[in-house]
Write a protein that holds these residues in place. Structure first.
Motif, PDB file in Angstrom:
ATOM      1  N   ARG A  22      29.457 -61.106  -2.555  1.00 42.57           N
ATOM      2  CA  ARG A  22      30.511 -60.479  -3.450  1.00 42.57           C
ATOM      3  C   ARG A  22      31.786 -60.172  -3.022  1.00 42.57           C
ATOM      4  NH1 ARG A  22      30.336 -58.276  -9.003  1.00 42.57           N
ATOM      5  NH2 ARG A  22      31.960 -56.782  -9.480  1.00 42.57           N
ATOM      6  N   GLU A  23      31.836 -59.591  -1.674  1.00 46.03           N
ATOM      7  CA  GLU A  23      33.050 -59.511  -0.974  1.00 46.03           C
ATOM      8  C   GLU A  23      33.590 -60.775  -0.532  1.00 46.03           C
ATOM      9  OE1 GLU A  23      31.661 -57.007   2.205  1.00 46.03           O
ATOM     10  OE2 GLU A  23      31.410 -55.173   0.718  1.00 46.03           O
ATOM     11  N   ARG A  24      32.865 -61.858  -0.216  1.00 46.42           N
ATOM     12  CA  ARG A  24      33.341 -63.074   0.292  1.00 46.42           C
ATOM     13  C   ARG A  24      33.939 -63.827  -1.086  1.00 46.42           C
ATOM     14  NH1 ARG A  24      30.156 -68.242   2.433  1.00 46.42           N
ATOM     15  NH2 ARG A  24      31.775 -69.708   2.528  1.00 46.42           N
ATOM     16  N   TRP A  25      33.560 -63.816  -2.120  1.00 47.79           N
ATOM     17  CA  TRP A  25      33.655 -64.675  -3.198  1.00 47.79           C
ATOM     18  C   TRP A  25      34.636 -63.937  -4.455  1.00 47.79           C
ATOM     19  CZ3 TRP A  25      33.396 -69.581  -2.042  1.00 47.79           C
ATOM     20  CH2 TRP A  25      32.187 -69.933  -1.307  1.00 47.79           C
ATOM     21  N   PHE A  26      34.596 -62.610  -4.500  1.00 46.97           N
ATOM     22  CA  PHE A  26      35.349 -61.932  -5.391  1.00 46.97           C
ATOM     23  C   PHE A  26      36.746 -61.480  -5.140  1.00 46.97           C
ATOM     24  CE2 PHE A  26      35.447 -59.320  -9.248  1.00 46.97           C
ATOM     25  CZ  PHE A  26      34.531 -59.385 -10.063  1.00 46.97           C
ATOM     26  N   PRO A  27      37.740 -61.940  -5.926  1.00 43.60           N
ATOM     27  CA  PRO A  27      38.958 -61.707  -5.499  1.00 43.60           C
ATOM     28  C   PRO A  27      39.186 -60.113  -5.255  1.00 43.60           C
ATOM     29  CG  PRO A  27      39.021 -62.860  -7.501  1.00 43.60           C
ATOM     30  CD  PRO A  27      37.864 -62.536  -7.551  1.00 43.60           C
ATOM     31  N   PRO A  28      39.566 -59.754  -4.189  1.00 42.27           N
ATOM     32  CA  PRO A  28      39.613 -58.491  -3.523  1.00 42.27           C
ATOM     33  C   PRO A  28      40.367 -57.304  -4.523  1.00 42.27           C
ATOM     34  CG  PRO A  28      40.422 -59.815  -1.776  1.00 42.27           C
ATOM     35  CD  PRO A  28      40.226 -60.687  -3.105  1.00 42.27           C
ATOM     36  N   GLU A  29      41.303 -57.670  -5.083  1.00 42.72           N
ATOM     37  CA  GLU A  29      42.069 -56.771  -5.893  1.00 42.72           C
ATOM     38  C   GLU A  29      41.445 -56.576  -7.258  1.00 42.72           C
ATOM     39  OE1 GLU A  29      43.342 -61.059  -7.180  1.00 42.72           O
ATOM     40  OE2 GLU A  29      42.918 -59.867  -5.333  1.00 42.72           O
ATOM     41  N   ARG A  30      40.378 -57.406  -7.615  1.00 42.59           N
ATOM     42  CA  ARG A  30      39.611 -57.141  -8.676  1.00 42.59           C
ATOM     43  C   ARG A  30      38.046 -56.480  -8.518  1.00 42.59           C
ATOM     44  NH1 ARG A  30      41.765 -59.553 -13.563  1.00 42.59           N
ATOM     45  NH2 ARG A  30      40.482 -58.380 -14.421  1.00 42.59           N
ATOM     46  N   ASN A  31      37.661 -56.623  -7.348  1.00 46.18           N
ATOM     47  CA  ASN A  31      36.342 -56.033  -7.001  1.00 46.18           C
ATOM     48  C   ASN A  31      36.229 -54.728  -6.887  1.00 46.18           C
ATOM     49  OD1 ASN A  31      33.764 -56.470  -6.263  1.00 46.18           O
ATOM     50  ND2 ASN A  31      34.075 -56.925  -3.909  1.00 46.18           N
ATOM     51  N   GLN A  32      35.705 -53.943  -8.037  1.00 44.60           N
ATOM     52  CA  GLN A  32      35.872 -52.647  -7.817  1.00 44.60           C
ATOM     53  C   GLN A  32      34.284 -52.067  -7.823  1.00 44.60           C
ATOM     54  OE1 GLN A  32      38.231 -50.783 -11.107  1.00 44.60           O
ATOM     55  NE2 GLN A  32      39.428 -52.785 -11.522  1.00 44.60           N
ATOM     56  N   GLY A 154      36.836 -49.630 -15.608  1.00 42.34           N
ATOM     57  CA  GLY A 154      36.928 -50.628 -14.515  1.00 42.34           C
ATOM     58  C   GLY A 154      35.955 -50.165 -13.618  1.00 42.34           C
ATOM     59  N   PRO A 155      36.080 -49.196 -12.752  1.00 41.34           N
ATOM     60  CA  PRO A 155      35.017 -48.622 -12.084  1.00 41.34           C
ATOM     61  C   PRO A 155      33.960 -48.067 -12.819  1.00 41.34           C
ATOM     62  CG  PRO A 155      36.953 -47.318 -11.736  1.00 41.34           C
ATOM     63  CD  PRO A 155      37.407 -48.553 -12.677  1.00 41.34           C
ATOM     64  N   TRP A 156      32.627 -47.568 -12.122  1.00 41.87           N
ATOM     65  CA  TRP A 156      31.611 -46.982 -12.702  1.00 41.87           C
ATOM     66  C   TRP A 156      31.338 -45.696 -12.134  1.00 41.87           C
ATOM     67  CZ3 TRP A 156      27.717 -51.316 -13.025  1.00 41.87           C
ATOM     68  CH2 TRP A 156      27.907 -52.506 -13.729  1.00 41.87           C
ATOM     69  N   GLU A 157      30.856 -44.624 -12.693  1.00 42.53           N
ATOM     70  CA  GLU A 157      30.328 -43.515 -12.088  1.00 42.53           C
ATOM     71  C   GLU A 157      28.835 -43.441 -12.055  1.00 42.53           C
ATOM     72  OE1 GLU A 157      30.547 -38.622 -12.618  1.00 42.53           O
ATOM     73  OE2 GLU A 157      31.335 -39.875 -14.062  1.00 42.53           O
ATOM     74  N   LEU A 158      28.225 -43.425 -10.912  1.00 44.37           N
ATOM     75  CA  LEU A 158      26.687 -43.331 -11.004  1.00 44.37           C
ATOM     76  C   LEU A 158      26.285 -41.794 -11.510  1.00 44.37           C
ATOM     77  CD1 LEU A 158      23.895 -44.530 -10.175  1.00 44.37           C
ATOM     78  CD2 LEU A 158      24.185 -43.536  -7.820  1.00 44.37           C
ATOM     79  N   LEU A 159      25.362 -41.984 -12.389  1.00 43.55           N
ATOM     80  CA  LEU A 159      24.915 -40.548 -12.814  1.00 43.55           C
ATOM     81  C   LEU A 159      23.532 -40.289 -12.556  1.00 43.55           C
ATOM     82  CD1 LEU A 159      26.258 -41.152 -16.599  1.00 43.55           C
ATOM     83  CD2 LEU A 159      27.360 -39.882 -14.721  1.00 43.55           C
ATOM     84  N   ARG A 160      22.767 -41.343 -12.422  1.00 45.78           N
ATOM     85  CA  ARG A 160      21.386 -41.144 -12.174  1.00 45.78           C
ATOM     86  C   ARG A 160      20.785 -42.324 -11.896  1.00 45.78           C
ATOM     87  NH1 ARG A 160      16.757 -39.606 -15.116  1.00 45.78           N
ATOM     88  NH2 ARG A 160      15.197 -38.354 -13.898  1.00 45.78           N
ATOM     89  N   GLU A 161      19.671 -42.588 -10.836  1.00 43.13           N
ATOM     90  CA  GLU A 161      18.977 -43.471 -10.727  1.00 43.13           C
ATOM     91  C   GLU A 161      17.426 -43.116 -10.667  1.00 43.13           C
ATOM     92  OE1 GLU A 161      18.091 -46.417  -7.057  1.00 43.13           O
ATOM     93  OE2 GLU A 161      19.814 -45.472  -6.835  1.00 43.13           O
ATOM     94  N   SER A 162      16.606 -44.023 -11.258  1.00 43.25           N
ATOM     95  CA  SER A 162      15.167 -43.746 -11.372  1.00 43.25           C
ATOM     96  C   SER A 162      14.491 -44.797 -10.342  1.00 43.25           C
ATOM     97  CB  SER A 162      14.587 -43.595 -12.822  1.00 43.25           C
ATOM     98  OG  SER A 162      15.245 -43.063 -13.514  1.00 43.25           O
ATOM     99  N   ARG A 163      13.602 -44.432  -9.463  1.00 47.00           N
ATOM    100  CA  ARG A 163      12.993 -45.548  -8.654  1.00 47.00           C
ATOM    101  C   ARG A 163      11.675 -45.724  -9.173  1.00 47.00           C
ATOM    102  NH1 ARG A 163      16.281 -46.880  -4.586  1.00 47.00           N
ATOM    103  NH2 ARG A 163      14.652 -46.808  -3.110  1.00 47.00           N
ATOM    104  N   PHE A 164      11.031 -46.796  -9.082  1.00 53.31           N
ATOM    105  CA  PHE A 164       9.801 -47.497  -9.231  1.00 53.31           C
ATOM    106  C   PHE A 164       8.751 -46.720  -8.323  1.00 53.31           C
ATOM    107  CE2 PHE A 164      12.195 -50.936 -11.152  1.00 53.31           C
ATOM    108  CZ  PHE A 164      11.575 -51.005 -12.339  1.00 53.31           C
ATOM    109  N   THR A 165       7.606 -46.274  -9.274  1.00 53.85           N
ATOM    110  CA  THR A 165       6.819 -45.376  -8.315  1.00 53.85           C
ATOM    111  C   THR A 165       5.992 -46.111  -7.171  1.00 53.85           C
ATOM    112  OG1 THR A 165       5.293 -45.519 -10.199  1.00 53.85           O
ATOM    113  CG2 THR A 165       6.785 -43.636 -10.035  1.00 53.85           C
ATOM    114  N   ALA A 166       5.867 -47.672  -7.461  1.00 57.90           N
ATOM    115  CA  ALA A 166       4.928 -48.282  -6.475  1.00 57.90           C
ATOM    116  C   ALA A 166       5.712 -49.602  -6.384  1.00 57.90           C
ATOM    117  CB  ALA A 166       3.650 -48.749  -7.322  1.00 57.90           C
TER     118      ALA A 166
END
Length: 167
Positions: A22-32, A154-166
Motif C-alpha cells: 500500500r505504501e508503494r502504490w497508494f498516493p502518499p497524500e491519500r494514504n490515511q 477519512g481516518p479511522w479510530e480503532l475501537l476494539r479487536e476480537s481475536r479468533f480463539t484457534a
C-alpha cells in the motif's frame, strides 16, 4: 454518531507485507489507513455494543485461512483478491445478524480484497494491475481476528479487536 467499519485483521507479518504494498502504490497524500480488508463499510455508530458482541461470537472458532489469489482493477486503483470460504461464511453470519442495519453497499455481495492503490488515473491503475498480476505468486495468509473502527471522515479510530480463539 459516526458509522462503524468492520475489518478482518491479519497476522503481523502479513499486515506488514500488505502495508508495504500500500505504501508503494497508494498516493502518499491519500494514504490515511493501514492495509485492510473491509467486511462492513458503515454500520450504525449507536450499535457498537451489539457489533462488538457479534464479533466476539464470530471469533469463537478457528481462524479462517485465506489465499491471495489474484489482482483486481478498481478502475482508479488496484486490489489483491483473497479467496477465503471461511471468511465469507463468517461475514455472511454477521450480515444475517446485522440485516436490518446494513447499508445498500454492505447488503451487496462480498468479494474479499485488500486495496493497495486508489485515487489514481485509470491508466496508472491499469499499469499497476498489470505489474502486480505479472509478479503475483499466490500466498496463504492467516486472518487473526475482526476489528471495529469508528469512521472519522477519512481516518479511522480503532475501537476494539476480537481475536479468533484457534489459529
Amino acid at each position: 454518531m459516526r458509522p462503524l467499519v468492520v475489518t478482518a485483521t491479519f497476522d503481523v507479518a502479513t499486515q506488514a507485507g500488505l502495508d508495504r504494498l500500500r505504501e508503494r502504490w497508494f498516493p502518499p497524500e491519500r494514504n490515511q489507513l493501514a492495509a485492510h480488508l473491509t467486511l462492513f463499510h458503515a454500520l450504525p455508530g449507536e450499535a457498537l455494543d451489539d457489533v462488538c458482541a457479534a464479533l466476539d461470537r464470530a471469533c469463537a472458532g478457528a481462524a479462517p485461512r485465506a489465499e491471495v489469489s489474484g489482482v483486481r482493477s478498481l478502475g482508479r486503483g488496484a486490489a489483491l483478491v483473497l479467496d477465503s470460504p471461511g471468511l465469507v461464511r463468517v461475514r455472511a453470519g454477521l450480515a444475517a445478524e446485522f440485516a436490518s442495519r446494513l447499508t445498500r453497499q454492505d447488503g451487496q455481495g462480498f468479494r474479499p480484497h485488500v486495496t493497495v492503490q486508489n485515487f489514481v488515473t485509470p491508466e496508472v491503475a491499469r499499469s499497476t494491475v498489470e505489474e502486480l498480476g505479472r509478479d503475483l505468486v499466490p500466498w496463504t495468509v492467516q486472518v487473526s481476528g475482526l476489528a471495529v473502527h469508528r469512521y472519522l471522515g477519512g481516518p479511522w479510530e480503532l475501537l476494539r479487536e476480537s481475536r479468533f480463539t484457534a489459529v
